[in-house]
Write an enzyme that holds these catalytic residues in place. Structure first.
Site, short mmCIF file in Angstrom:
data_model
loop_
_atom_site.label_atom_id
_atom_site.label_comp_id
_atom_site.label_asym_id
_atom_site.label_seq_id
_atom_site.Cartn_x
_atom_site.Cartn_y
_atom_site.Cartn_z
CG PHE A 26 -2.10 -1.12 1.41
CD1 PHE A 26 -2.84 -1.59 0.51
CD2 PHE A 26 -1.67 -2.54 1.98
CE1 PHE A 26 -3.73 -3.16 0.39
CE2 PHE A 26 -2.29 -3.34 2.51
CZ PHE A 26 -3.11 -3.71 1.57
CG ASP A 95 3.98 -4.65 -9.90
OD1 ASP A 95 4.40 -4.54 -9.57
OD2 ASP A 95 2.81 -4.85 -9.99
CD GLU A 96 3.36 -7.66 -6.05
OE1 GLU A 96 4.01 -7.78 -5.11
OE2 GLU A 96 2.12 -6.74 -5.61
CB ALA A 97 10.83 -7.95 -7.99
CB CYS A 152 1.49 3.76 11.03
SG CYS A 152 1.10 2.74 11.99
CB CYS A 155 0.94 6.02 14.66
SG CYS A 155 2.30 5.66 13.82
CG LEU A 173 -1.81 -15.07 2.68
CD1 LEU A 173 -2.03 -15.57 2.29
CD2 LEU A 173 -2.11 -14.44 4.65
N GLY A 175 -3.01 -11.21 -0.52
CA GLY A 175 -4.09 -10.67 0.26
C GLY A 175 -3.98 -9.31 -0.10
CB CYS A 184 5.15 3.81 11.61
SG CYS A 184 4.52 3.87 13.21
#
Length: 191
Positions: A26, A95-97, A152, A155, A173, A175, A184
């Site tokens: 993210f 991507d997603e190496a 994060c 916080c 996994l 997701g 953080c």
């Protein structure tokens, strides 16, 4: 795997390079990859884009960010397929190496030595905070590394960890927000 020494010699006259975009889940890695690839397409460069065949979260073939920004790609079973399919273009996006096999650093370096601009995006750490797959080796040989951070959820500070919300000890996994959240350092360490 053994690498021949001549593969790792930089050949500046060819102009190839390796760029890495890394960070937690993210954090915008895929969005940044897509942005760079679209700019290469606008410049009318020959571009080929790859992702692991196992990543079908949002689309069978397209690379899709969590914000639903997408670009067509070619799913492949292993890194050596990238070398075969991407050796006659000017820019290769991956991507997603972290999900690729240990051949990926060799593939990236070989393409760069042939004059290809290689742009790689992936998680630099797994959910345990450990270096993930071939990413450390690619980061070590890259001309540039961009580390992006999520926010994060506990916080609001910059997040560099992908905290797993579900009980599953497998390293891989796939997701989304129901499985992981960005945290953080301080919030990741909380029991």
């Amino acid at each position: 795997m053994l690498f021949s020494e001549d593969v790792f010699k930089r050949k500046s006259e060819h102009g190839g390079s390796i760029e890495v975009i890394c960070g937690s889940m993210f954090s915008g890695k895929t969005e940044e990859l897509i942005r760079r690839l679209r700019r290469a397409q606008i410049a009318k460069l020959a571009v080929e884009i790859f992702k692991p065949q196992t990543d079908t979260r949002y689309h069978e073939t397209d690379i899709v960010s969590h914000n639903q920004i997408s670009i067509p790609s070619t799913p492949v079973d292993n890194a050596s397929a990238i070398l075969l399919l991407g050796s006659h273009v000017q820019v290769v996006g991956i991507d997603e190496a972290q999900f690729f096999d240990d051949e990926l650093p060799y593939v990236c370096n070989t393409l760069a030595n042939k004059g290809v601009r290689v742009i790689v995006a992936g998680l630099d750490m797994d959910y345990l905070g450990k270096p993930f797959g071939p990413m450390p080796a690619i980061i070590a040989m890259a001309e540039s590394v961009t580390k992006v951070h999520a926010v994060c959820v506990k916080c609001g500070n910059p997040a560099l960890y992908s905290y797993r919300l579900v009980s599953d000890n497998s390293r891989v996994l796939l997701g989304e927000m129901d499985t992981y959240e960005p945290r953080c350092r301080a919030c990741y360490q909380l029991p």
